[in-house]
Design a protein around this motif. Structure first.
Motif, PDB file in Angstrom:
ATOM      1  N   SER A 117       0.860  -1.207   0.145  1.00  0.00           N
ATOM      2  CA  SER A 117      -0.064  -0.135   0.028  1.00  0.00           C
ATOM      3  C   SER A 117       0.861   1.255  -0.079  1.00  0.00           C
ATOM      4  CB  SER A 117      -0.938   0.074   1.325  1.00  0.00           C
ATOM      5  OG  SER A 117      -0.210   0.245   2.337  1.00  0.00           O
ATOM      6  N   ARG A 118       0.434   2.292  -0.198  1.00  0.00           N
ATOM      7  CA  ARG A 118       1.105   3.480  -0.383  1.00  0.00           C
ATOM      8  C   ARG A 118       1.662   3.785   1.076  1.00  0.00           C
ATOM      9  NH1 ARG A 118      -0.655   9.281  -1.798  1.00  0.00           N
ATOM     10  NH2 ARG A 118       1.083  10.529  -1.568  1.00  0.00           N
ATOM     11  N   GLY A 119       1.038   3.636   2.189  1.00  0.00           N
ATOM     12  CA  GLY A 119       1.839   3.924   3.608  1.00  0.00           C
ATOM     13  C   GLY A 119       2.880   2.839   3.680  1.00  0.00           C
ATOM     14  N   MET A 120       2.679   1.654   3.292  1.00  0.00           N
ATOM     15  CA  MET A 120       3.962   0.629   3.463  1.00  0.00           C
ATOM     16  C   MET A 120       4.897   1.122   2.294  1.00  0.00           C
ATOM     17  SD  MET A 120       1.476  -2.831   3.228  1.00  0.00           S
ATOM     18  CE  MET A 120       2.868  -3.713   3.405  1.00  0.00           C
ATOM     19  N   SER A 121       4.819   1.467   1.337  1.00  0.00           N
ATOM     20  CA  SER A 121       5.853   2.000   0.578  1.00  0.00           C
ATOM     21  C   SER A 121       6.561   3.275   1.347  1.00  0.00           C
ATOM     22  CB  SER A 121       5.542   2.411  -0.911  1.00  0.00           C
ATOM     23  OG  SER A 121       4.811   1.477  -1.582  1.00  0.00           O
ATOM     24  N   GLN A 122       5.707   3.792   1.845  1.00  0.00           N
ATOM     25  CA  GLN A 122       6.076   5.090   2.408  1.00  0.00           C
ATOM     26  C   GLN A 122       7.071   4.840   3.519  1.00  0.00           C
ATOM     27  OE1 GLN A 122       6.566   8.306   1.459  1.00  0.00           O
ATOM     28  NE2 GLN A 122       6.853   9.655   3.327  1.00  0.00           N
ATOM     29  N   ARG A 123       6.813   3.657   4.504  1.00  0.00           N
ATOM     30  CA  ARG A 123       7.573   3.168   5.536  1.00  0.00           C
ATOM     31  C   ARG A 123       8.885   2.732   5.114  1.00  0.00           C
ATOM     32  NH1 ARG A 123       2.649   1.318   7.747  1.00  0.00           N
ATOM     33  NH2 ARG A 123       3.410  -0.878   7.794  1.00  0.00           N
ATOM     34  N   LEU A 124       8.846   2.007   3.876  1.00  0.00           N
ATOM     35  CA  LEU A 124       9.855   1.211   3.238  1.00  0.00           C
ATOM     36  C   LEU A 124      10.773   2.179   2.920  1.00  0.00           C
ATOM     37  CD1 LEU A 124      11.388  -1.497   2.962  1.00  0.00           C
ATOM     38  CD2 LEU A 124      10.244  -1.521   0.459  1.00  0.00           C
ATOM     39  N   ALA A 125      10.375   3.400   2.348  1.00  0.00           N
ATOM     40  CA  ALA A 125      11.311   4.268   1.837  1.00  0.00           C
ATOM     41  C   ALA A 125      11.975   5.140   2.876  1.00  0.00           C
ATOM     42  CB  ALA A 125      10.351   5.462   1.228  1.00  0.00           C
ATOM     43  N   ILE A 126      11.261   5.360   4.194  1.00  0.00           N
ATOM     44  CA  ILE A 126      11.891   5.752   5.419  1.00  0.00           C
ATOM     45  C   ILE A 126      13.040   4.781   5.868  1.00  0.00           C
ATOM     46  CG2 ILE A 126      11.579   6.232   7.871  1.00  0.00           C
ATOM     47  CD1 ILE A 126       8.833   7.264   7.036  1.00  0.00           C
ATOM     48  N   ALA A 127      12.854   3.444   5.833  1.00  0.00           N
ATOM     49  CA  ALA A 127      13.770   2.536   5.974  1.00  0.00           C
ATOM     50  C   ALA A 127      14.971   2.778   5.214  1.00  0.00           C
ATOM     51  CB  ALA A 127      13.139   1.161   5.988  1.00  0.00           C
ATOM     52  N   ARG A 128      14.844   2.671   3.931  1.00  0.00           N
ATOM     53  CA  ARG A 128      15.709   2.854   2.589  1.00  0.00           C
ATOM     54  C   ARG A 128      16.727   4.278   2.931  1.00  0.00           C
ATOM     55  NH1 ARG A 128      17.960   5.297  -1.375  1.00  0.00           N
ATOM     56  NH2 ARG A 128      17.084   7.176  -0.413  1.00  0.00           N
ATOM     57  N   ALA A 129      15.882   5.359   3.455  1.00  0.00           N
ATOM     58  CA  ALA A 129      16.581   6.297   3.979  1.00  0.00           C
ATOM     59  C   ALA A 129      17.743   6.160   5.346  1.00  0.00           C
ATOM     60  CB  ALA A 129      15.984   7.636   4.054  1.00  0.00           C
ATOM     61  N   LEU A 130      17.150   5.638   5.960  1.00  0.00           N
ATOM     62  CA  LEU A 130      17.890   5.137   7.352  1.00  0.00           C
ATOM     63  C   LEU A 130      18.890   4.074   7.407  1.00  0.00           C
ATOM     64  CD1 LEU A 130      14.905   5.986   9.850  1.00  0.00           C
ATOM     65  CD2 LEU A 130      16.670   7.469   9.143  1.00  0.00           C
TER      66      LEU A 130
END
Ligand SMILES: Nc1ncnc2c1ncn2[C@@H]1O[C@H](COP(=O)(O)OP(=O)(O)OP(=O)(O)O)[C@@H](O)[C@H]1O
Ligand SMILES: [Mg+2]
Lengths: 225, 242
Positions: free
Chosen positions: A139-152
């Motif tokens: 889902s959009r929110g899950m992608s967003q959370r994964l994007a945060i994981a990617r950045a950190l």
């Protein structure tokens, strides 16, 4: 406390034009270690432009960007290791799984001990159960959370968030807020944009607004008095 | 495990060096191949086009040409040329479409490592397609291209093609007309490679002395060296923003 420590992000008189339009006229600010700076501004006011410049993706026409003691325009590729970015786009590969996406970026960043770090991030962002699913099924929110994981992933001292609240449910928003607290506690410098003024105030130590190409502080350190 | 900011200069390398460089190359190549194996966007198109084109050339020439050896060198290289153009634009195009190019550019790796990784993945696609095409030509035209010199020329020629093609794909990735722009830009630049490839293949198939074939190989190898030299010189500038 003998001398104040160097800010992790410092912009001096940054200017940027696209064609004939002055997007950034004169932007000067700094973010210290352990500080969260929120950036408000109307659509098209230049927030993303400024973040791209700080992330080293664009060059300013004039002015300097310093990351700690390093002048960005003089730095080599290695300086990118010190910055993490959550952008408008999630920067993820739809066909790869969550685990493969982070694995790929861990290889690009040449991380030691990547497996443990990835597992930790996936667990703390509640994606562990979906780690083997392709990102296009997220889902959009899950992608967003994964994007945060990617950045950190590479645990950078400077973290930049461009509207990280888009698409997040209330629970995830609380977690995002906790994340800012954590990053502050661990001495990171955080630069975040949002369209939600109330959120900006709850997240940040300082809130600034970009208006006609200049940065104006609209609220100061709530935490340091 | 917070990465500390470098004291000065920003050049401090944690693990990097040459081994780190090639780990980045491999990471990009591996990622590209893995996504391609799932999406089958590029390989499927290129392979289908090559085999179909071989069949069509077969229908077109079979009845009219006394000795098929006369046309097969041209057919081989024309098919490789056109099928390659079909796939190459996806190499960076897919990254710009999905916005992931930013993710690559944010990573602390040399731009040339990104380019080399993409080139390696494309090379693999081309070699797979050629592994289908050569037997197809054997069946359709009864011409055996499995000769050491031809295969060497094919390998070197493909490396040169992929190297210049990937570079141009990077240059045109942000352009909306890239699918039409890429072939128009590529075909003239590929002319020396194409002519040498056909010359070499014809020389070998005609059974001429190997001393006639080696100069062609030399030209192709020189072309490869030049392409990589140019690529390494300009690859840093491609994503430089004004
Ligand atoms: N590559 C570009 N070429 C030309 N103009 C651009 C480019 N990128 C941004 N702009 C312009 O710069 C201005 C600022 O854009 P920017 O994306 O920084 O705004 P923003 O504050 O992030 O807006 P939003 O809140 O909608 O995300 C806009 O007028 C935009 O049209
Ligand atoms: Mg924006």
């Amino acid at each position: 406390m003998t001398k104040p420590s160097l800010p992790l992000i410092r912009c001096d008189n940054v200017q940027k034009r696209h064609g004939h339009r002055h997007i950034l006229r004169d932007v000067t600010f700094s973010v210290a270690a352990g500080e969260v700076l929120a950036l408000l501004g109307a659509n098209g006011s230049g927030k993303t432009t400024l973040l791209r410049i700080v992330a080293g993706l664009d060059r300013p026409d004039r002015g300097e960007v310093w990351l700690g003691p390093v002048l960005l325009s003089d730095a080599g590729n290695e300086i990118r290791r010190y910055v993490g970015v959550v952008a408008h786009a999630p920067l993820l590969y739809d066909r790869l799984t969550g685990l493969e996406n982070l694995g790929f970026y861990a290889r690009l960043y040449d991380l030691e001990d990547a497996g443990a770090r990835i597992a930790h991030l996936l667990r703390s962002l509640r994606l562990w159960g979906r780690r083997d699913d392709a990102v296009r099924t997220y889902s959009r929110g899950m992608s967003q959370r994964l994007a945060i994981a990617r950045a950190l992933l590479h645990d950078p001292p400077v973290v930049i968030f461009d509207e990280p609240d888009t698409g997040l449910d209330r629970h995830s928003l609380e977690e995002l807020s906790d994340l800012f607290t954590q990053l502050r506690g661990r001495g990171r410098a955080v630069l975040v944009t949002t369209h939600d003024t109330a959120r900006a105030f709850s997240w940040a130590d300082r809130v600034c607004e970009l208006r006609s190409g200049c940065l104006q502080q609209i609220a100061g350190s709530k935490r340091n008095g | 495990m917070m990465a500390e900011l470098p004291k000065e200069g920003g050049q401090s390398r944690t693990r990097a060096g040459l081994a780190g460089y090639f780990r980045a190359v491999m990471a990009v190549a591996d990622k590209d191949v893995r996504t391609e194996l799932r999406a089958k966007e590029v390989l499927g198109t290129m392979a289908a086009f090559s085999v179909l084109a071989a069949v069509i050339f077969g229908l077109a020439f079979d009845l009219r040409v006394p000795r098929t050896e006369l046309v097969v060198p041209g057919i081989l290289w024309v098919i490789i040329l056109f099928s390659g153009v079909l796939g190459l634009h996806r190499s960076f195009g897919s990254e710009t479409d999905r916005g992931t190019l930013t993710g690559l550019l944010l990573a602390p790796v040399e731009r040339s490592a990104l380019y080399l990784g993409k080139t390696a993945a494309n090379l693999l696609y081309f070699l797979i397609v050629e592994a289908l095409l050569v037997p197809a030509l054997l069946i359709l035209f009864d011409v055996n291209l499995l000769k050491p010199l031809i295969l060497l020329g094919l390998l070197l020629g493909t490396i040169g093609y992929v190297a210049v093609g990937t570079l141009f794909a990077a240059l045109t990735a942000r352009n909306r007309a890239r699918e039409t722009l890429l072939p128009v830009l590529l075909l003239p630049v590929l002319a020396p490679l194409f002519i040498s490839g056909v010359g070499l293949t014809a020389a070998v198939l005609d059974g001429r002395a190997t001393s006639e074939a080696w100069p062609w190989i030399g030209i192709i190898a020189l072309y490869d060296v030049l392409v990589f030299a140019v690529a390494f010189l300009i690859v840093d500038l491609i994503w430089e923003q004004g």
